[in-house]
Scaffold this motif. Sequence first.
Motif, PDB file in Angstrom:
ATOM      1  N   ASP A   1       1.044  -1.469   0.049  1.00  0.00           N
ATOM      2  CA  ASP A   1       0.091  -0.158   0.041  1.00  0.00           C
ATOM      3  C   ASP A   1       0.897   0.842   0.089  1.00  0.00           C
ATOM      4  N   SER A   2       2.121   0.943   0.689  1.00  0.00           N
ATOM      5  CA  SER A   2       3.027   2.302   1.195  1.00  0.00           C
ATOM      6  C   SER A   2       3.588   2.674  -0.429  1.00  0.00           C
ATOM      7  N   LEU A   3       3.721   1.728  -1.129  1.00  0.00           N
ATOM      8  CA  LEU A   3       4.194   1.901  -2.684  1.00  0.00           C
ATOM      9  C   LEU A   3       3.752   2.408  -3.982  1.00  0.00           C
ATOM     10  N   ARG A   4       1.869   1.994  -3.840  1.00  0.00           N
ATOM     11  CA  ARG A   4       1.203   1.944  -4.923  1.00  0.00           C
ATOM     12  C   ARG A   4       1.351   3.122  -5.557  1.00  0.00           C
ATOM     13  N   PRO A   5       1.247   4.868  -3.925  1.00  0.00           N
ATOM     14  CA  PRO A   5       1.224   6.521  -5.144  1.00  0.00           C
ATOM     15  C   PRO A   5       2.444   6.657  -6.231  1.00  0.00           C
ATOM     16  N   LEU A   6       3.790   5.554  -5.786  1.00  0.00           N
ATOM     17  CA  LEU A   6       4.492   6.275  -6.231  1.00  0.00           C
ATOM     18  C   LEU A   6       4.748   5.372  -7.878  1.00  0.00           C
ATOM     19  N   ALA A   7       3.695   3.837  -7.507  1.00  0.00           N
ATOM     20  CA  ALA A   7       4.087   2.930  -9.130  1.00  0.00           C
ATOM     21  C   ALA A   7       2.851   3.395  -9.997  1.00  0.00           C
ATOM     22  N   SER A   8       3.111   2.440 -10.878  1.00  0.00           N
ATOM     23  CA  SER A   8       1.775   3.002 -12.259  1.00  0.00           C
ATOM     24  C   SER A   8       1.447   0.871 -12.290  1.00  0.00           C
ATOM     25  N   SER A   9       0.144   1.164 -13.011  1.00  0.00           N
ATOM     26  CA  SER A   9       0.147   0.123 -13.434  1.00  0.00           C
ATOM     27  C   SER A   9       0.139  -0.701 -14.187  1.00  0.00           C
ATOM     28  N   CYS A  10       0.289  -2.041 -14.956  1.00  0.00           N
ATOM     29  CA  CYS A  10       0.304  -2.774 -16.289  1.00  0.00           C
ATOM     30  C   CYS A  10       0.312  -4.311 -15.943  1.00  0.00           C
ATOM     31  N   SER A  11       0.118  -4.508 -16.980  1.00  0.00           N
ATOM     32  CA  SER A  11      -0.641  -5.829 -17.218  1.00  0.00           C
ATOM     33  C   SER A  11       0.395  -6.576 -18.201  1.00  0.00           C
ATOM     34  N   PHE A  12       0.794  -8.069 -18.904  1.00  0.00           N
ATOM     35  CA  PHE A  12       1.007  -9.028 -19.259  1.00  0.00           C
ATOM     36  C   PHE A  12       0.317  -9.836 -19.676  1.00  0.00           C
ATOM     37  N   GLU A  13       0.365 -10.710 -20.497  1.00  0.00           N
ATOM     38  CA  GLU A  13       0.256 -11.442 -21.157  1.00  0.00           C
ATOM     39  C   GLU A  13       1.485 -13.075 -20.897  1.00  0.00           C
ATOM     40  N   ASP A  14       0.223 -14.234 -20.749  1.00  0.00           N
ATOM     41  CA  ASP A  14       1.541 -15.254 -20.221  1.00  0.00           C
ATOM     42  C   ASP A  14       2.991 -15.075 -21.577  1.00  0.00           C
ATOM     43  N   GLY A  15       3.588 -15.066 -21.266  1.00  0.00           N
ATOM     44  CA  GLY A  15       5.376 -15.502 -21.980  1.00  0.00           C
ATOM     45  C   GLY A  15       5.900 -14.031 -22.975  1.00  0.00           C
ATOM     46  N   GLN A  16       4.676 -13.206 -22.520  1.00  0.00           N
ATOM     47  CA  GLN A  16       5.062 -12.500 -22.614  1.00  0.00           C
ATOM     48  C   GLN A  16       6.923 -11.593 -22.179  1.00  0.00           C
ATOM     49  N   THR A  17       7.316 -10.857 -22.356  1.00  0.00           N
ATOM     50  CA  THR A  17       8.570 -10.102 -22.127  1.00  0.00           C
ATOM     51  C   THR A  17       8.093  -8.478 -21.122  1.00  0.00           C
ATOM     52  N   VAL A  18       8.664  -8.821 -19.696  1.00  0.00           N
ATOM     53  CA  VAL A  18       8.557  -7.969 -18.784  1.00  0.00           C
ATOM     54  C   VAL A  18       9.724  -7.102 -18.876  1.00  0.00           C
ATOM     55  N   PHE A  19      10.984  -7.469 -19.400  1.00  0.00           N
ATOM     56  CA  PHE A  19      12.186  -6.535 -19.446  1.00  0.00           C
ATOM     57  C   PHE A  19      13.397  -7.834 -19.668  1.00  0.00           C
ATOM     58  N   ARG A  20      13.539  -7.729 -20.736  1.00  0.00           N
ATOM     59  CA  ARG A  20      15.062  -8.224 -21.634  1.00  0.00           C
ATOM     60  C   ARG A  20      16.354  -7.488 -21.580  1.00  0.00           C
ATOM     61  N   ALA A  21      17.273  -8.435 -21.187  1.00  0.00           N
ATOM     62  CA  ALA A  21      18.733  -8.912 -20.807  1.00  0.00           C
ATOM     63  C   ALA A  21      19.287  -7.269 -21.934  1.00  0.00           C
ATOM     64  N   GLY A  22      19.963  -6.809 -21.499  1.00  0.00           N
ATOM     65  CA  GLY A  22      20.649  -5.926 -21.716  1.00  0.00           C
ATOM     66  C   GLY A  22      20.188  -4.476 -21.999  1.00  0.00           C
ATOM     67  N   ASP A  23      18.825  -4.701 -20.983  1.00  0.00           N
ATOM     68  CA  ASP A  23      18.017  -3.576 -21.029  1.00  0.00           C
ATOM     69  C   ASP A  23      18.409  -2.252 -20.029  1.00  0.00           C
TER      70      ASP A  23
END
Length: 560
Positions: free
Chosen positions: A23-45
């Motif tokens: 809950d303390s983290l939520r005001p600093l964050a945005s929400s995002c969604s990914f489908e199964d198998g999608q890349t959230v972040f990739r090595a080298g980013d």
Amino acid sequence: MVEAPPASSNPIAFPQLDQAELDSLRPLASSCSFEDGQTVFRAGDADLDLFVVESGAIEIINPSDDNRHVVTHGPGQFAGDIDLLTRRPVIVTGIARGPTKLMRVAGPRLRELLNKIPALSGKVLIAAQERRRLLTEAGVLGLKVVGPGKCRDTMLVREFLFKNFVPFTWYDSASPQGQALMTSWGSPKKSPVIECGGGKLLINPGLRELAQGAGVWRHCPGDTVDLAIVGAGPAGMTAAVYAASEGLSTAVLDRLGPGGQAGGSSKIENFIGFPNGLSGAELAMRSVLQMLKFGAKMVAPVTVEHIQPAETAADTHALTLDCGTILRARTILVAAGVRWRKLEVPDCQRFESAGIHYACTSVEAMLYDKNDVAVVGAGNSAGQAAMFLADCCRDRTVHLLVRRQLGPGMSEYLVGRIRAAHNIRVHEGTEIASVLGQRRLEGVTLKSFDPDGDSQTQHESREALPLAAVFVFIGAEPGCSWLPQTVARDKLGYILTGTDALRSGQWPLTDREPCPLETTVPRILAAGDIRSGSTKRVGFAVGDGSLAVTCVHKLIAIRT
């Protein structure tokens, strides 16, 4: 190969955030969604955001090791290690497993999180360090470096990457793995060869090119800063932490990377607060994360070519850097440390990094597993190196070469351990007479130490020792020849500060005396080993660094 533990079995590396923390983290964050198998972040980013799992999961895989599974983060857990703070390219890939909903804290807001939510900050920082340790132990990681082990250029690459916490896997070019990689890269004529992100190859690069390829390099800020720190050893890093935490804009400059002399130490056991000791690399990493948390900037590799002192109290000092930037600073702290004295033995320079070394970390030690080695010196650095080399390979003999007697210049606990170690042989009253070998060091001959410097007789008996390496810790000398001549030194070349600067007759002001760490140039300070009269210990350097920030506040207040 070491398997990464399940997230549930290591609560330090993979903590579970409770509802209050989420809950303390939520005001600093945005929400995002990914489908199964999608890349959230990739090595080298680069500039990775903090991802916290609300539902679903993120599987972490290691592309450097054939996409080997590392760990899976479930609800209430987060992805990322120290690269969250260093802003370096991430070394692993995150894949959504199942429909996954995440909270995403953008990089620019991460420091806000670390400073405003202390309990969560502690969990993130401790987990980041522990995760990097676990990944490093897992073996194949990060950049691939291929080159001869006992080669000066390869050693410089490995030392730079090690000091800057860049994960890499080194392959000797003579090994089957090294030969296979070189063939796959088109058999380059020169080495070392480094494979960076995206398959980019660097062939025997300079440090700046290597830093850019590894994601280390950050252009030095052109804005005026409150404090420019030259040297990222314990004194400089301490000053950076205190200055940045107290709201001073701070830039740290170093020619190689964080750690300084202490960074080459295998273990520091007499630093307060760490009863089990810690390595120089650990101290450097913790210091860097701490200063980055508070907003200080780190620039390496960079060399200060010239300092133009301010002409009036209202002006700023100008530092000309070898990257082409002119950095302006209200105050400067010179914490550039010292340079190890080189071994004065005929022809020994050709074996530097090919058997003769002036640091002893895991980077150097791993080259000589099961080989007999020697350590030269009688101080704590030599003692720590001897114990480290003896402990990490019980099957070899470590020869400790001491010109006079073992004891007066070394902590008692180290002397006791060395005397008790079954595989350390102490040679007192002895020094190296000559080095043996063709392309690589193969041994040394010893002679009795003559304090008067008289030439030895031709018939003196000399002992020959077959050795694979010699680690040299025989004192140091100040590295401050680049400073303006108006910065007064003592007869050994160390910088005069405080009352010593005043007594030198070169202090230019009549309306005030210098601060305790101020040199004979107003608003240029010196701290740590480079300062005249300092005690060459990590704890003393840390004290100097904190005192320097008190001086900086006073000087800025006077100026304004």
